[in-house]
Design an enzyme around this catalytic site. Structure first.
Site, PDB file in Angstrom:
ATOM      1  N   ASN A   9      15.297  -8.213 -23.140  1.00  9.33           N
ATOM      2  CA  ASN A   9      15.407  -7.171 -22.116  1.00  9.33           C
ATOM      3  C   ASN A   9      13.989  -6.711 -21.804  1.00  9.33           C
ATOM      4  O   ASN A   9      13.409  -5.925 -22.555  1.00  9.33           O
ATOM      5  CB  ASN A   9      16.274  -6.019 -22.621  1.00  9.33           C
ATOM      6  N   ARG A 121      18.290 -10.280 -19.820  1.00  5.81           N
ATOM      7  CA  ARG A 121      18.864  -9.279 -18.941  1.00  5.81           C
ATOM      8  C   ARG A 121      18.079  -9.296 -17.636  1.00  5.81           C
ATOM      9  O   ARG A 121      16.845  -9.238 -17.638  1.00  5.81           O
ATOM     10  CB  ARG A 121      18.754  -7.878 -19.557  1.00  5.81           C
ATOM     11  N   HIS A 209      23.367  -1.379 -14.605  1.00  3.64           N
ATOM     12  CA  HIS A 209      23.810  -1.145 -15.994  1.00  3.64           C
ATOM     13  C   HIS A 209      25.086  -1.921 -16.321  1.00  3.64           C
ATOM     14  O   HIS A 209      25.858  -1.539 -17.192  1.00  3.64           O
ATOM     15  CB  HIS A 209      24.024   0.362 -16.267  1.00  3.64           C
ATOM     16  N   HIS A 236      26.558   6.234 -18.621  1.00  2.00           N
ATOM     17  CA  HIS A 236      25.415   5.636 -19.310  1.00  2.00           C
ATOM     18  C   HIS A 236      24.214   6.534 -19.022  1.00  2.00           C
ATOM     19  O   HIS A 236      23.671   6.526 -17.912  1.00  2.00           O
ATOM     20  CB  HIS A 236      25.168   4.218 -18.800  1.00  2.00           C
ATOM     21  N   GLY A 238      20.434   7.694 -20.092  1.00  2.00           N
ATOM     22  CA  GLY A 238      19.230   7.350 -20.836  1.00  2.00           C
ATOM     23  C   GLY A 238      18.025   7.505 -19.941  1.00  2.00           C
ATOM     24  O   GLY A 238      18.024   8.324 -19.015  1.00  2.00           O
ATOM     25  N   ARG A 269      12.817   8.500 -12.382  1.00  4.63           N
ATOM     26  CA  ARG A 269      13.380   8.158 -11.075  1.00  4.63           C
ATOM     27  C   ARG A 269      14.169   9.335 -10.507  1.00  4.63           C
ATOM     28  O   ARG A 269      14.806  10.079 -11.247  1.00  4.63           O
ATOM     29  CB  ARG A 269      14.266   6.919 -11.194  1.00  4.63           C
ATOM     30  N   ARG A 313      14.501  14.267 -25.578  1.00  6.58           N
ATOM     31  CA  ARG A 313      14.267  14.915 -26.868  1.00  6.58           C
ATOM     32  C   ARG A 313      13.173  15.972 -26.771  1.00  6.58           C
ATOM     33  O   ARG A 313      13.310  17.078 -27.304  1.00  6.58           O
ATOM     34  CB  ARG A 313      13.908  13.863 -27.925  1.00  6.58           C
ATOM     35  N   GLU A 407      24.144  -4.232 -25.150  1.00  6.69           N
ATOM     36  CA  GLU A 407      23.873  -5.170 -24.060  1.00  6.69           C
ATOM     37  C   GLU A 407      23.481  -6.550 -24.575  1.00  6.69           C
ATOM     38  O   GLU A 407      23.829  -7.576 -23.972  1.00  6.69           O
ATOM     39  CB  GLU A 407      22.763  -4.610 -23.164  1.00  6.69           C
TER      40      GLU A 407
END
Length: 432
Positions: A9, A121, A209, A236, A238, A269, A313, A407
């Protein structure tokens, strides 16, 4: 001899990988329709490729793997990780990162002869690629025009493929597409309200995704067959984020569009924007297309809103009001997209959280679920979240799950399926 398969990936500044062993019965698998069950040897990544390269790898220690790879592991199974900085003279681009990774794997685990294939991927497959595909020069040529539609990912996928072909020109490589999962989108979830001639030139919603969503659909079929066969919304969340509404494990609606910019705000983004805003910026500021791309892909999202970080985080730990603004906005937009997907599905039997934020942030999950109480979502008293866990209250009308995405296992499976077709003669391999 055990055969190995590498799932890759390639991101904008990272190279994530999982090394699988297929076992020594692979020839029987390739000559039949039975499904192989790859076993993980190691997972890891090289990140900071263009700044401060860092190599991480974590090994799996099943009894069979420990025996097979005892040359490297010996009796030191407690040392399950390697974590070290790399010199920029060793790794400074994706080509050198790929070379370093192969050398490291060949030194520690495998030989070039034992490698069965490499699966990649690939974020964007356009209209042409609706299933995993054996890579050759013609495929690379067809993928190149899609680079402007996924500039953070697509160039690096292609760079990794070319780097491998230089080192191992006879090794099969397979492209596994994020967009392929959304081939089941109904027409009204695919089109834009633009002149018809534009749609005839490929202007449409694709969705992304897909490897993650396929992974979740597979796990849900085991964990909650009723939800799998019914109406499920998967969030999803992240550094890249999107929502997908599924019926019977198939994509029916998704928040991303023609590019991975649409929908939810992400790490850097922007997510959905008024297109008139872009016209306004161009007309009043004279911003160039290159500057506009950098703004939308690299300077927006959680980073742009907070002015602090793109990492959830760090934002959750920060006391700065702008950090809370960024978190609250993601929660708000995710709630809206989930509700929108539930509307398209005419209901929601299950809600699944996955991705780095979805799997690890209880605060974000709880905040989203509180926004969705009117849809019958009620969290239970689950103090500690384990992977693949139902976290909803028994009285909740909608079951809520936290499921870890995988994935790389989907890449491995799709790669083996392509190799079976090659073996059966339905695909003729051509070198890159």
């Amino acid at each position: 001899m055990d055969r190995s398969l590498l799932a890759l990936n390639s991101g904008s500044s990272s190279l994530k990988f999982t090394l699988f062993t297929i076992g020594n019965g692979i020839d029987d698998v390739l000559n039949s329709e039975q499904e192989a069950k790859p076993e993980v040897i190691a997972r890891g990544q090289i990140d900071g490729i263009y700044t401060k390269p860092h190599f991480r790898i974590e090994f799996a220690f099943s009894a069979r793997i420990a025996k097979t790879y005892s040359k490297f592991l010996g009796n030191k199974t407690a040392e399950s990780k390697i974590d070290r900085e790399l010199a920029s003279s060793v790794v400074n681009d994706h080509d050198s990162a790929m070379t370093f990774l192969l050398e490291e794997l060949f030194e520690q685990f495998i030989t070039a002869e034992s490698m069965l294939a490499i699966g990649h991927r690939v974020v964007h497959g356009g209209e042409q690629f609706t299933a995993a595909t054996l890579i050759n020069q013609e495929v690379l040529d067809d993928l190149e025009p899609l680079v402007p539609l996924a500039p953070l990912h697509q160039p690096h996928h292609l760079a990794a493929m070319r780097a491998i072909s230089k080192r191992l020109p006879l090794l099969p490589q397979v492209a596994c597409f994020d967009t392929a999962f959304h081939r089941t989108l109904p027409w009204r979830a695919r089109i834009y309200a633009l002149p018809k001639e534009l749609s005839q030139h490929g202007v449409r919603r694709f969705g992304f995704h897909g490897l993650s969503f396929e992974s979740i659909a597979g796990r849900l079929s085991v964990l909650d067959p009723e939800a799998y066969s019914g109406r499920t919304v998967v969030a999803h969340l992240g550094n890249g984020s999107s929502v997908c509404g599924m019926f019977g494990g198939q994509s029916q609606v998704t928040s991303m569009g023609m590019t991975p910019l649409d929908g939810l705000p992400m790490g850097t983004r922007c997510g959905s924007l008024d297109p008139g805003l872009l016209l306004y910026l161009q007309e009043t500021t004279g911003i160039t297309p290159l500057e506009l791309r950098n703004l939308l892909y690299n300077r927006s999202g959680l980073l742009g809103l907070s002015g602090i970080s793109s990492d959830m985080r760090e934002l959750l730990e920060s006391q700065a009001p702008s950090a809370r603004t960024a978190v609250d906005f993601l929660v708000y937009r995710a709630s809206c997209e989930i509700a929108s997907s539930a509307t398209a599905l005419r209901g929601m039997d299950a809600l699944v959280f996955t991705g780095g934020i979805g799997e690890n942030s209880h605060f974000v999950r709880k905040s989203i679920c509180e926004q969705l109480e009117w849809l019958g979502v009620r969290l239970g008293n689950v103090p500690e979240i384990a992977s693949d866990q139902c976290i909803s209250d028994p009285e909740s009308r909608c079951r809520v799950w936290v499921i870890a995405t995988d994935e790389e296992s989907i890449i491995a499976r799709q790669t083996l399926q392509v190799l079976q077709k090659v073996q059966a003669g339905s695909i003729r391999p051509k070198s890159i």
